[in-house]
Every structure is written in C-alpha cells, then in structure tokens.
Motif scaffolding. Structure first.
Motif, short mmCIF file in Angstrom:
data_model
loop_
_atom_site.label_atom_id
_atom_site.label_comp_id
_atom_site.label_asym_id
_atom_site.label_seq_id
_atom_site.Cartn_x
_atom_site.Cartn_y
_atom_site.Cartn_z
N GLN A 172 67.34 37.70 -40.81
CA GLN A 172 68.03 38.73 -40.03
C GLN A 172 69.46 38.29 -39.68
OE1 GLN A 172 66.06 40.90 -36.86
NE2 GLN A 172 64.34 39.51 -37.05
N GLY B 293 67.00 25.65 -37.38
CA GLY B 293 65.62 26.07 -37.68
C GLY B 293 65.59 26.99 -38.89
N ASN B 294 66.47 28.00 -38.92
CA ASN B 294 66.55 28.90 -40.07
C ASN B 294 66.88 28.11 -41.33
OD1 ASN B 294 68.31 31.08 -37.90
ND2 ASN B 294 66.25 31.46 -38.64
N TYR C 246 58.19 47.32 -37.22
CA TYR C 246 58.89 46.26 -37.98
C TYR C 246 58.02 45.74 -39.14
CZ TYR C 246 61.47 41.73 -38.21
OH TYR C 246 62.18 40.63 -38.60
N MET D 27 58.87 45.19 -43.20
CA MET D 27 58.89 43.85 -43.81
C MET D 27 57.93 43.81 -45.01
SD MET D 27 58.59 40.17 -42.03
CE MET D 27 57.90 38.75 -42.88
N ASP E 256 59.74 45.34 -47.91
CA ASP E 256 60.72 44.41 -48.51
C ASP E 256 60.04 43.60 -49.60
OD1 ASP E 256 62.39 45.16 -46.42
OD2 ASP E 256 62.04 43.35 -45.23
N VAL F 248 58.73 31.12 -46.01
CA VAL F 248 59.20 31.42 -44.65
C VAL F 248 58.82 30.26 -43.72
CG1 VAL F 248 59.23 33.96 -44.52
CG2 VAL F 248 57.06 32.76 -44.36
N GLY F 249 59.35 30.30 -42.50
CA GLY F 249 58.92 29.37 -41.47
C GLY F 249 57.59 29.82 -40.90
N ASP G 95 56.63 30.86 -38.07
CA ASP G 95 56.56 32.01 -37.16
C ASP G 95 56.34 33.34 -37.89
OD1 ASP G 95 59.08 31.96 -38.31
OD2 ASP G 95 60.10 32.72 -36.54
N GLN G 96 56.47 33.34 -39.21
CA GLN G 96 56.31 34.60 -39.96
C GLN G 96 54.91 34.78 -40.57
OE1 GLN G 96 58.61 37.09 -39.95
NE2 GLN G 96 59.61 35.74 -38.49
N ALA H 261 59.00 23.49 -40.96
CA ALA H 261 58.57 24.88 -40.84
C ALA H 261 58.64 25.38 -39.40
CB ALA H 261 57.16 25.03 -41.37
N ILE I 83 61.00 24.13 -36.35
CA ILE I 83 61.94 23.30 -35.60
C ILE I 83 61.94 23.82 -34.16
CG2 ILE I 83 64.36 22.59 -35.42
CD1 ILE I 83 62.96 21.50 -37.96
N MET J 236 62.99 26.66 -31.84
CA MET J 236 64.44 26.80 -31.76
C MET J 236 64.79 28.22 -32.18
SD MET J 236 67.41 24.60 -33.71
CE MET J 236 67.23 23.10 -32.80
N LYS K 284 67.74 31.68 -32.22
CA LYS K 284 69.12 32.16 -32.13
C LYS K 284 69.44 32.68 -30.74
CE LYS K 284 68.87 34.20 -36.73
NZ LYS K 284 68.21 35.33 -37.34
P1 TYM Z 1 64.30 35.36 -38.98
O1 TYM Z 1 65.58 36.02 -39.29
O2 TYM Z 1 63.89 35.27 -37.54
O3 TYM Z 1 64.29 33.89 -39.56
C1 TYM Z 1 64.64 33.62 -40.91
C2 TYM Z 1 63.80 32.49 -41.47
O4 TYM Z 1 63.95 31.32 -40.65
C3 TYM Z 1 62.66 30.84 -40.24
N1 TYM Z 1 62.81 30.23 -38.89
C4 TYM Z 1 62.45 28.98 -38.58
N2 TYM Z 1 61.92 27.99 -39.33
C5 TYM Z 1 61.68 26.80 -38.71
N3 TYM Z 1 61.95 26.58 -37.39
C6 TYM Z 1 62.48 27.53 -36.61
N4 TYM Z 1 62.75 27.29 -35.34
C7 TYM Z 1 62.75 28.82 -37.20
N5 TYM Z 1 63.29 29.97 -36.73
C8 TYM Z 1 63.30 30.83 -37.77
C9 TYM Z 1 61.78 32.07 -40.22
O5 TYM Z 1 60.41 31.74 -40.31
C10 TYM Z 1 62.28 32.82 -41.44
O6 TYM Z 1 61.68 32.31 -42.62
N6 TYM Z 1 60.92 38.88 -40.12
C11 TYM Z 1 61.79 37.88 -40.67
C12 TYM Z 1 62.81 38.43 -41.63
C13 TYM Z 1 62.23 39.19 -42.78
C14 TYM Z 1 61.54 38.66 -43.90
C15 TYM Z 1 61.24 39.77 -44.73
C16 TYM Z 1 61.15 37.36 -44.26
C17 TYM Z 1 62.32 40.54 -42.96
N7 TYM Z 1 61.72 40.90 -44.14
C18 TYM Z 1 60.53 39.59 -45.92
C19 TYM Z 1 60.45 37.22 -45.45
C20 TYM Z 1 60.15 38.32 -46.27
C21 TYM Z 1 62.55 37.22 -39.51
O7 TYM Z 1 62.70 37.78 -38.46
O8 TYM Z 1 63.11 36.01 -39.83
#
Ligand code: TYM
Length: 328
Positions: free
Chosen positions: A9, A17-18, A125, A129, A132, A143-144, A146-147, A181, A183, A193, A195
């Motif tokens: 996003q 983390g991202n 939402y 997703m 997508d 993905v991390g 949290d997904q 995966a 942070i 962690m 944004k």
């Molecule tokens: P978003 O934008 O919050 O985060 C993007 C990616 O970063 C990972 N992430 C982390 N990984 C490790 N530690 C952390 N603290 C941390 N914070 C975020 C997330 O797991 C992600 O991989 N819903 C999704 C966006 C999305 C998406 C999709 C992802 C929309 N459509 C289709 C995969 C496939 C999101 O909000 O990620």
C-alpha cells in the motif's frame, strides 16, 4: 514458470518491516517466477488519504520497488488503479463474501477499533485483495506474517467461486520468509513495526538518514539480562534486533548468537545500526536517481498495459461464469 503476485500500500513511507518482510524477497524471486508487483492505491483509500500526499506516495513506492532491485525486464510493476479489472473483479468477489467472515479479519478490527466512521471499503478490503491475486493465475503470494489471514480468505473465496460457477481460479499458496516476516516496533517489541506508529522512534523508514537509523536502533527497548540471545517471549527487543541483523547480514540467528556471546548491548546495537545502514544506503542512492526520471513513468505505463492484458482475460471468464452481460 509459476506466477507470483504481491502488493504494497502507498499509505506512507515504507518501513524496514515492509522491506525485510516483503520487498527484499521479491528481488530474488523475480528470477525464478513470472512476477507481478503492484502499488495497491485502491486499498490505501479504504482509510482517508490526502490526495497530494497519496500521489507522492504512489510514485515514491514505485521508485522504491525499482531501487530495491526489481527489474522491469523480469517483473511487471504497475499501479492497481490503472488496471480497472481489479475493482471490477473486486465487486464480483464481494458478492461471494459473507459479512461475518469479513468482520472477523484482525486488520479490519484493528483499523476500525475506536473509530466513529469506518468506510464500507475497509470491510470489503479482502475481496479486493483476493481479486488482485486471482486475476493473474497466481501460484504464490510472498508477504509478511500479518497478511496470512487475508491469504486464507483469498483461498476460500477462490474455492467457493470455483465450486459454485466454474473452475477458473488458481488457488494461491502463501510464502512467508523464514527470517524477517514480522519485524517488531523498536519501542514496543511485542507490536509489529508499522508505518502508522505515532512514536517515530518505533519505526525505521527505508528513506531514513544513517544518523536517524543509528539513533533509533540505539534507543531500542531491550532488557536487563545483558545476554544477546533469541527468546521472543522473554526478550522481544533483543530478539527483534537479532532478526533485523540476521536479515541484513545474511547470517542465521544461531550464527549471530554464537558470535555475540561476550558482547554487550551497546556494541551489538552499533552493529545492528551499521548493518541496517549498509543495507539501505544503496537502495536510497538508487531511489534518488529514479524518483524524478521519465523512465519511471514508462515502466509504469508498460506495466499497466501488460497487467491489463492478463487481468481482462480473467475478468471476462469470471463474468461469463456468473452470467453477467451478453454472450459475445
Ligand atoms: P502492507 O502495505 O501493509 O505491507 C506490505 C508488505 O509488507 C509486509 N509487512 C511486514 N513484514 C514484516 N514485518 C513488518 N513489521 C511488516 N509490516 C508490513 C506485509 O506483510 C506485506 O507483505 N493487504 C496488503 C497489501 C495487498 C496485497 C495484495 C499483498 C493488497 N493486495 C495482494 C499481497 C497480495 C497490505 O496491506 O500490505
């Protein structure tokens, strides 16, 4: 060749983390898979956004994908709102989603908690997703942690659709990296962690200056034991720093524990800060070269065109399977 889809996003400056949880693994995966990487701006507007800031964040995220090593000759990079099939299939997948299952999503609960007005789109939402992912015959979604729940509902929705209408969607697998995966916040290491953390010292941003990174790592919360060892339950702060160091230095946590047996937290933190700075500096340098280039627009135009071709075909199949429109 198997297909990968993932999205980030553009809802603020990206965090470490991202980067470690998602972007860094995309770079290696692009050589082994047919990859689609997306700037999911339609997801970002499920919560209020400033329009100028959103534009800036979209461009900045596109530049960061490239700066972190995404090669447009290997992977398709595009903006979600420039491929209209996403919201169209999103609507279709909403018709297959139950309000109850959407209300159970932890991200929905977290983001709506305590808010007076919550958009309907925040609830819907997950079907967007799912769209997508499903538009591209995706086999794997990196993905991390949290997904995970969103990936599970994506699989459920795809299976539900395939059973009810026609077997047109590939059921995607989730791919979570072994280290990095999840942070955690530097100030509250039991929270991820994020944004949107109000305490700036909790989060390292990819574009932070070396001095800021050093300051944040040095003020990270630890414990009074004085031993560098991995124990997320009793030592969440040190364990988080070990995870960060492992991800940035390509060493295992076991190797790091062994080399830090007699080292104090001050020196350990300095090494973590240095490793993060060394990891991010080349990304920041490339980012500054790319952000204002015309090449960035060309890459995004081509990406949207390529993605649309694939996505529109799948959308047409989904519409046909449900009996929408006319037979042509
Ligand atoms: P978003 O934008 O919050 O985060 C993007 C990616 O970063 C990972 N992430 C982390 N990984 C490790 N530690 C952390 N603290 C941390 N914070 C975020 C997330 O797991 C992600 O991989 N819903 C999704 C966006 C999305 C998406 C999709 C992802 C929309 N459509 C289709 C995969 C496939 C999101 O909000 O990620």
């Amino acid at each position: 060749m198997k297909t990968i889809f993932s999205g980030i996003q553009p809802s603020g400056t990206l965090t470490l983390g991202n980067y470690l949880g998602a972007m860094k693994q995309f770079v290696t995966l692009q050589y082994e898979y047919n990859c689609y990487f997306c700037i999911v701006d339609e997801h970002a507007i499920t919560v209020p956004q400033d329009r100028l800031k959103l534009r800036e964040n979209i461009r900045s995220l596109a530049a960061l994908y490239l700066a972190s090593g995404i090669d447009p000759n290997q992977a398709t990079l595009f903006i979600q709102s420039e491929v209209s099939a996403h919201t169209q299939l999103g609507w279709i997948m909403q018709t297959q989603s139950y309000i109850g299952e959407l209300e159970r999503m932890t991200q929905f609960k977290d983001k709506s908690d305590g808010k007076e007005a919550v958009s309907a789109a925040l609830l819907t939402y997950p079907p967007l997703m799912a769209s997508d992912i499903l538009l591209y015959n995706t086999d794997v979604v990196p993905v991390g942690n949290d997904q995970k729940q969103h990936l599970e509902i994506t699989r459920d929705l795809a299976q539900r659709f395939n059973r009810k209408f026609n077997d047109i969607f590939t059921i995607p697998e989730i791919k979570i990296s072994k280290v990095g995966a999840r942070i955690m916040s530097l100030q509250e290491p039991t929270k991820k962690m994020s944004k949107s953390d109000l305490n700036q010292k909790s989060t390292i941003f990819i574009l932070d200056e070396p001095k800021q990174i050093e300051k944040k790592v040095k003020s990270a919360v630890t414990d009074s034991e004085g031993v560098v060892r991995f124990d997320p339950v009793n030592k969440p702060g040190i364990s988080n720093l070990l995870t960060i160091l492992a991800s940035c230095s390509n060493q295992t946590i076991k190797q790091l524990e062994a080399s830090y047996t007699n080292v104090n937290y001050g020196q350990f933190k300095q090494d973590v800060a240095n490793a993060v700075i060394a990891e991010l500096e080349p990304v920041q340098q490339r980012y500054n070269e790319i952000i204002n280039s015309n090449e960035l627009d060309e890459i995004l135009d081509q990406g949207a065109e390529k993605a649309s071709l694939v996505a529109n075909k799948k959308l047409a199949k989904a519409k046909k399977a449900m009996g929408l429109g006319r037979v042509k």
